[in-house]
Scaffold this motif. Sequence first.
Motif, PDB file in Angstrom:
ATOM      1  N   LEU A 473       2.679  -5.982   7.654  1.00 38.77           N
ATOM      2  CA  LEU A 473       3.601  -6.203   6.550  1.00 38.77           C
ATOM      3  C   LEU A 473       4.816  -5.293   6.720  1.00 38.77           C
ATOM      4  CD1 LEU A 473       3.812  -7.556   3.672  1.00 38.77           C
ATOM      5  CD2 LEU A 473       2.640  -5.526   2.793  1.00 38.77           C
ATOM      6  N   ASN A 474       5.964  -5.753   6.231  1.00 39.37           N
ATOM      7  CA  ASN A 474       7.181  -4.934   6.310  1.00 39.37           C
ATOM      8  C   ASN A 474       7.810  -4.796   4.926  1.00 39.37           C
ATOM      9  OD1 ASN A 474      10.513  -5.278   6.742  1.00 39.37           O
ATOM     10  ND2 ASN A 474       9.544  -3.647   7.892  1.00 39.37           N
ATOM     11  N   VAL A 475       8.264  -3.565   4.621  1.00 43.12           N
ATOM     12  CA  VAL A 475       9.062  -3.338   3.411  1.00 43.12           C
ATOM     13  C   VAL A 475      10.503  -3.122   3.856  1.00 43.12           C
ATOM     14  CG1 VAL A 475       9.441  -1.934   1.367  1.00 43.12           C
ATOM     15  CG2 VAL A 475       7.112  -2.273   2.211  1.00 43.12           C
ATOM     16  N   GLU A 476      11.377  -4.037   3.450  1.00 40.67           N
ATOM     17  CA  GLU A 476      12.790  -3.990   3.819  1.00 40.67           C
ATOM     18  C   GLU A 476      13.602  -3.497   2.629  1.00 40.67           C
ATOM     19  OE1 GLU A 476      16.200  -7.113   5.468  1.00 40.67           O
ATOM     20  OE2 GLU A 476      14.785  -7.735   3.906  1.00 40.67           O
ATOM     21  N   TYR A 477      14.472  -2.495   2.844  1.00 45.31           N
ATOM     22  CA  TYR A 477      15.371  -2.024   1.782  1.00 45.31           C
ATOM     23  C   TYR A 477      16.686  -2.799   1.862  1.00 45.31           C
ATOM     24  CZ  TYR A 477      12.459   2.284   1.727  1.00 45.31           C
ATOM     25  OH  TYR A 477      11.436   3.194   1.669  1.00 45.31           O
ATOM     26  N   HIS A 478      17.239  -3.181   0.696  1.00 47.40           N
ATOM     27  CA  HIS A 478      18.574  -3.795   0.645  1.00 47.40           C
ATOM     28  C   HIS A 478      19.124  -3.578  -0.769  1.00 47.40           C
ATOM     29  CE1 HIS A 478      16.306  -7.039  -1.308  1.00 47.40           C
ATOM     30  NE2 HIS A 478      15.564  -7.142  -0.216  1.00 47.40           N
ATOM     31  N   SER A 479      19.444  -2.354  -1.080  1.00 43.62           N
ATOM     32  CA  SER A 479      19.857  -1.970  -2.428  1.00 43.62           C
ATOM     33  C   SER A 479      20.889  -2.925  -3.010  1.00 43.62           C
ATOM     34  CB  SER A 479      20.433  -0.550  -2.420  1.00 43.62           C
ATOM     35  OG  SER A 479      21.027  -0.249  -3.666  1.00 43.62           O
ATOM     36  N   GLU A 494       8.672  -0.383  -6.418  1.00 39.67           N
ATOM     37  CA  GLU A 494       7.770  -1.481  -6.771  1.00 39.67           C
ATOM     38  C   GLU A 494       7.330  -2.258  -5.536  1.00 39.67           C
ATOM     39  OE1 GLU A 494       7.756  -5.594  -9.451  1.00 39.67           O
ATOM     40  OE2 GLU A 494       9.178  -3.989  -9.924  1.00 39.67           O
ATOM     41  N   MET A 495       8.251  -2.496  -4.600  1.00 40.05           N
ATOM     42  CA  MET A 495       7.895  -3.245  -3.398  1.00 40.05           C
ATOM     43  C   MET A 495       6.969  -2.432  -2.483  1.00 40.05           C
ATOM     44  SD  MET A 495       9.026  -6.361  -3.429  1.00 40.05           S
ATOM     45  CE  MET A 495       8.504  -6.273  -5.143  1.00 40.05           C
ATOM     46  N   ILE A 496       7.214  -1.118  -2.380  1.00 41.18           N
ATOM     47  CA  ILE A 496       6.302  -0.280  -1.597  1.00 41.18           C
ATOM     48  C   ILE A 496       4.912  -0.310  -2.219  1.00 41.18           C
ATOM     49  CG2 ILE A 496       5.772   2.079  -0.862  1.00 41.18           C
ATOM     50  CD1 ILE A 496       8.782   2.607  -0.703  1.00 41.18           C
ATOM     51  N   SER A 497       4.866  -0.187  -3.543  1.00 38.57           N
ATOM     52  CA  SER A 497       3.582  -0.196  -4.246  1.00 38.57           C
ATOM     53  C   SER A 497       2.848  -1.523  -4.061  1.00 38.57           C
ATOM     54  CB  SER A 497       3.816   0.073  -5.738  1.00 38.57           C
ATOM     55  OG  SER A 497       2.588   0.141  -6.419  1.00 38.57           O
ATOM     56  N   LYS A 498       3.586  -2.633  -4.136  1.00 38.13           N
ATOM     57  CA  LYS A 498       2.952  -3.945  -3.942  1.00 38.13           C
ATOM     58  C   LYS A 498       2.458  -4.105  -2.507  1.00 38.13           C
ATOM     59  CE  LYS A 498       4.994  -6.749  -7.609  1.00 38.13           C
ATOM     60  NZ  LYS A 498       5.687  -8.005  -7.957  1.00 38.13           N
ATOM     61  N   GLY A 499       3.219  -3.544  -1.577  1.00 36.99           N
ATOM     62  CA  GLY A 499       2.771  -3.579  -0.190  1.00 36.99           C
ATOM     63  C   GLY A 499       1.473  -2.817  -0.009  1.00 36.99           C
ATOM     64  N   LEU A 500       1.368  -1.661  -0.632  1.00 39.28           N
ATOM     65  CA  LEU A 500       0.138  -0.872  -0.554  1.00 39.28           C
ATOM     66  C   LEU A 500      -1.019  -1.600  -1.232  1.00 39.28           C
ATOM     67  CD1 LEU A 500       1.668   2.643  -1.285  1.00 39.28           C
ATOM     68  CD2 LEU A 500       0.703   1.878   0.889  1.00 39.28           C
ATOM     69  N   ASP A 501      -0.714  -2.324  -2.315  1.00 38.96           N
ATOM     70  CA  ASP A 501      -1.755  -3.131  -2.974  1.00 38.96           C
ATOM     71  C   ASP A 501      -2.318  -4.171  -2.009  1.00 38.96           C
ATOM     72  OD1 ASP A 501      -1.346  -1.738  -5.329  1.00 38.96           O
ATOM     73  OD2 ASP A 501      -0.101  -3.299  -6.253  1.00 38.96           O
ATOM     74  N   ASP A 504      -4.579  -2.454   0.364  1.00 40.03           N
ATOM     75  CA  ASP A 504      -5.845  -2.098  -0.295  1.00 40.03           C
ATOM     76  C   ASP A 504      -6.751  -3.317  -0.451  1.00 40.03           C
ATOM     77  OD1 ASP A 504      -5.057   0.522  -0.510  1.00 40.03           O
ATOM     78  OD2 ASP A 504      -4.416   0.370  -2.608  1.00 40.03           O
ATOM     79  N   ALA A 505      -6.121  -4.476  -0.689  1.00 37.98           N
ATOM     80  CA  ALA A 505      -6.895  -5.708  -0.881  1.00 37.98           C
ATOM     81  C   ALA A 505      -7.367  -6.304   0.436  1.00 37.98           C
ATOM     82  CB  ALA A 505      -6.062  -6.730  -1.650  1.00 37.98           C
ATOM     83  N   GLY A 506      -6.980  -5.700   1.552  1.00 35.39           N
ATOM     84  CA  GLY A 506      -7.391  -6.196   2.856  1.00 35.39           C
ATOM     85  C   GLY A 506      -6.630  -7.421   3.323  1.00 35.39           C
ATOM     86  N   LYS A 507      -5.519  -7.758   2.647  1.00 36.68           N
ATOM     87  CA  LYS A 507      -4.748  -8.945   3.038  1.00 36.68           C
ATOM     88  C   LYS A 507      -3.851  -8.669   4.240  1.00 36.68           C
ATOM     89  CE  LYS A 507      -4.885 -11.042  -1.546  1.00 36.68           C
ATOM     90  NZ  LYS A 507      -4.093 -11.573  -2.693  1.00 36.68           N
ATOM     91  N   LEU A 551       3.274   7.924  -5.439  1.00 37.74           N
ATOM     92  CA  LEU A 551       3.460   6.854  -4.461  1.00 37.74           C
ATOM     93  C   LEU A 551       3.470   7.414  -3.037  1.00 37.74           C
ATOM     94  CD1 LEU A 551       3.822   3.857  -4.019  1.00 37.74           C
ATOM     95  CD2 LEU A 551       6.286   4.138  -4.329  1.00 37.74           C
ATOM     96  N   THR A 552       4.075   8.576  -2.848  1.00 41.91           N
ATOM     97  CA  THR A 552       4.053   9.167  -1.500  1.00 41.91           C
ATOM     98  C   THR A 552       2.628   9.529  -1.104  1.00 41.91           C
ATOM     99  OG1 THR A 552       4.507  11.416  -2.303  1.00 41.91           O
ATOM    100  CG2 THR A 552       6.403  10.066  -1.697  1.00 41.91           C
ATOM    101  N   GLN A 553       1.826   9.964  -2.062  1.00 42.11           N
ATOM    102  CA  GLN A 553       0.415  10.253  -1.752  1.00 42.11           C
ATOM    103  C   GLN A 553      -0.360   8.977  -1.458  1.00 42.11           C
ATOM    104  OE1 GLN A 553       0.402  13.354  -0.834  1.00 42.11           O
ATOM    105  NE2 GLN A 553      -1.306  14.103  -2.084  1.00 42.11           N
ATOM    106  N   ARG A 554      -0.010   7.898  -2.137  1.00 40.70           N
ATOM    107  CA  ARG A 554      -0.645   6.607  -1.819  1.00 40.70           C
ATOM    108  C   ARG A 554      -0.330   6.198  -0.380  1.00 40.70           C
ATOM    109  NH1 ARG A 554      -0.098   1.317  -5.184  1.00 40.70           N
ATOM    110  NH2 ARG A 554      -1.732   0.731  -3.693  1.00 40.70           N
ATOM    111  N   ILE A 555       0.916   6.430   0.049  1.00 40.06           N
ATOM    112  CA  ILE A 555       1.290   6.120   1.432  1.00 40.06           C
ATOM    113  C   ILE A 555       0.442   6.960   2.380  1.00 40.06           C
ATOM    114  CG2 ILE A 555       3.135   6.318   3.145  1.00 40.06           C
ATOM    115  CD1 ILE A 555       5.138   5.747   0.839  1.00 40.06           C
ATOM    116  N   ARG A 556       0.328   8.231   2.068  1.00 41.23           N
ATOM    117  CA  ARG A 556      -0.416   9.165   2.943  1.00 41.23           C
ATOM    118  C   ARG A 556      -1.880   8.784   3.075  1.00 41.23           C
ATOM    119  NH1 ARG A 556      -1.463  14.066   5.203  1.00 41.23           N
ATOM    120  NH2 ARG A 556      -2.963  15.459   4.194  1.00 41.23           N
ATOM    121  N   PHE A 557      -2.496   8.398   1.962  1.00 43.71           N
ATOM    122  CA  PHE A 557      -3.938   8.149   1.990  1.00 43.71           C
ATOM    123  C   PHE A 557      -4.299   6.668   1.995  1.00 43.71           C
ATOM    124  CE2 PHE A 557      -3.590  12.438   0.080  1.00 43.71           C
ATOM    125  CZ  PHE A 557      -4.260  13.133   1.078  1.00 43.71           C
ATOM    126  N   SER A 558      -3.324   5.824   2.321  1.00 40.94           N
ATOM    127  CA  SER A 558      -3.598   4.391   2.440  1.00 40.94           C
ATOM    128  C   SER A 558      -4.727   4.155   3.443  1.00 40.94           C
ATOM    129  CB  SER A 558      -2.338   3.660   2.900  1.00 40.94           C
ATOM    130  OG  SER A 558      -2.641   2.331   3.274  1.00 40.94           O
TER     131      SER A 558
END
Length: 781
Positions: A473-479, A494-501, A504-507, A551-558
């Motif tokens: 999966l890719n998270v693309e920034y485009h402010s 929100e997009m980073i969080s959804k990506g981590l979701d 987590d769901a194994g998708k 959120l940074t900790q979620r990235i670290r412990f994904s």
Amino acid sequence: MSEKIEKVAVLGAGVMGAQLAGHFANAGIPSLLYDITQELAEKGLENLTKLKPAPLYKPKNAKFITPCNYDDHIERLKEVNWVLEAVAERMDIKEKVYKNITPHLKDSVIITSNTSGLPLSDLVNFLPDKFKSRFMITHFFNPPRYMRLLELVKGELTDDAIYQGIADFGENVLGKGIVHAKDTPNFIANRIGVFGMMLSLKLTEEMNLTVEEVDKLTGTIVGRPKSATYRTSDLVGLDTLAHVAKTSYDKGEEDEQRDIFISPKILTDLIESGRLGQKTKAGFYKKVDKNILSLNFKTGEYTPQKRVRFDGFRLAKDHQDTGEKITAMVYSDDKAGKFFWELISQTLIYTANRIPEISDDVVNIDNALKWGFGWELGPFESWDAIGVEKSVKRMKEDDKKVPQWIKEMLSSGRKTFYETKNGNHTYYDIPTKQIKVEPVGEKMINLNLEKSKGNLIEKHWSASLIDLGDGVLNVEYHSILQPTLNPIDGSILEMISKGLDLLDAGKYKAMVLGHQGPNFCAGANLASIIQMCDAEEYDRLETTVKGFQDLTQRIRFSKAPVVAAPHHLTLGGGFEFIAPAAHRVAAAELYIGAVEVGVGLIPGAGGNLRLIMNLTENAGGKVRNPFQIAQKAFETIGFAKVATSADEAKFHGYLLKTDTVILNNDQRIWAAKQKALELIDGYEPPQYRDDLKLPGIGGRTAMKTVIKGFKLKGTISAHDELIGNKLAYVLTGGDKGGFTKKVDEQYMLDIEREVFLSLAGEPLTHDRIRFMLKKGKPLRN
């Protein structure tokens, strides 16, 4: 090409030759740097550590370069696989050099010239027959570290495998953008770019415009470099500009716009009076004390710059997209619009008339101007932006002669030069009058093409989720507000969080944080922070900062690996969001730093913790005293040190020594995906650290003493002292730190957040934030 390039000889240790050797060194390729005397060769090497901007990623790279002279070291030429000639642009000098070196070369060597204007067909005659098939032109743009363009020119005798081998090496090892040019005067980029500059000179006089007005209209507002037209001329050197233009004039006998390249009186007068630009401290601009004066074309004298105000500029500024800005400027009815219409319409017609003379296709021409002159959109991309049909109609109304092939393209039903659809980027091919697919490099992923394939999962205001295939999966920034800088906002989070979701769901099996805009991320949204401060919504600010940290900790412990792919500006929060990733694949041109003290704050999304952990890991267990780590982190954050390359970022601790560095920015997302795939099998998230050793009050006292000394000397202000002491509190472990104690990650995040909020409540910090938002630079108050 059968022989691998492992060592290079660069002939000529002047500014360009030395920097070419420097860029080979950046890529880890050793070189022999030759000049007529050992003193000149050594001086060329020495200058690499003095030039600004720095030609080397780090000063230690100079060890890859050996200064040589022809009298004592000519036999060493047998060691090299590639001889790159970068001597003075005179046929007699090049002939002498070629005849001197060729008896000492091995038969398998490749020989190229960095000439910018001399014909290959003439140069090749100076070589023995056995080397003629191994000779070509490799025209690097100056400075070679920073300019992506590498124009390649082959001759009738050049071996195809040699040519392709150099193209592959330039792209994959040196990180260059390859443009295939023809053996014509000034090749592609200089032919078109200098035409535009000389036309600007002509229009400036005809339309009675000022130097600063033209630079305002030809700079960042239309996706060109900040130096625009006249500042660029000063940087290049007016003598150099006139020389390149003269080459186009002298050798362009069939060029219908040949006379544009004749230097106007104002340019010849400047050169004759020794005003050559930056190198002589005067050109189109002149600095007097702290003021930058501009040249008055009528008097030849320098006067204070006047504020530039045009309706066309204002209309263009209302848009974020570069194509929309150009369109707004072109179709504005004021003086700005009339000037820019003449400039762009004449340049577009001239460029179209150069096919097939300088290139067979629009792609190489557009790339040459983007990579060599820093245009965001090439000529034909710009033409698409303003509307080909609409602009051609206006050109005809102006009695401008539109090239026949443009009319044929429109008649065929094709209304644009380019189109992105169903995963392909197509272009109109002039020789065949057919639509062709622009190829994508084997090591490249184009996110726009991926989205056009239907791989866009979700698009939000400032970020998107894209399926890269193979479970990545890719998270693309485009402010939506600042696409050039991509400050962190709720949409990105929100997009980073959804990506981590999804991980987590194994998708998905892995995720890449990376995009292909101008800069990765220039930090947090300061406007949002000051709004909360002004409204005294500090509870809301704390919730926001806590959300960043979590959120940074979620990235670290994904449970699945997250790979960050930073490039160019990666400041403040940009650093904080790549640091917890499992790995970083960084562009070599990375400008990264924890710069929060410049706005009266400290890192608030885990930056202090990340730097402490990175410095500890990079030390490899060699640090016995925890004060050393805390002190290094304090010096880095407290002085807002910004690394000017990925190599330097490893030294400062913004990257780990094990992180990957990519010279070709176009290959960054692909390389990040490959690293993500490599990490998937058997991936385990890191262990939570509850054993961090920090010096505590003893170390803090030492830091405070140093800070006090700076304050007494007048080096820093009282507010700087306050910030420094609070930063020292965090980096030494707060109340729990000490040489015999251990601190955990969450405690470090808690005290960081506490200090961040306390500084956010300071009026002097508010002043710093407002000044940064208004002026774009720090306030020292």
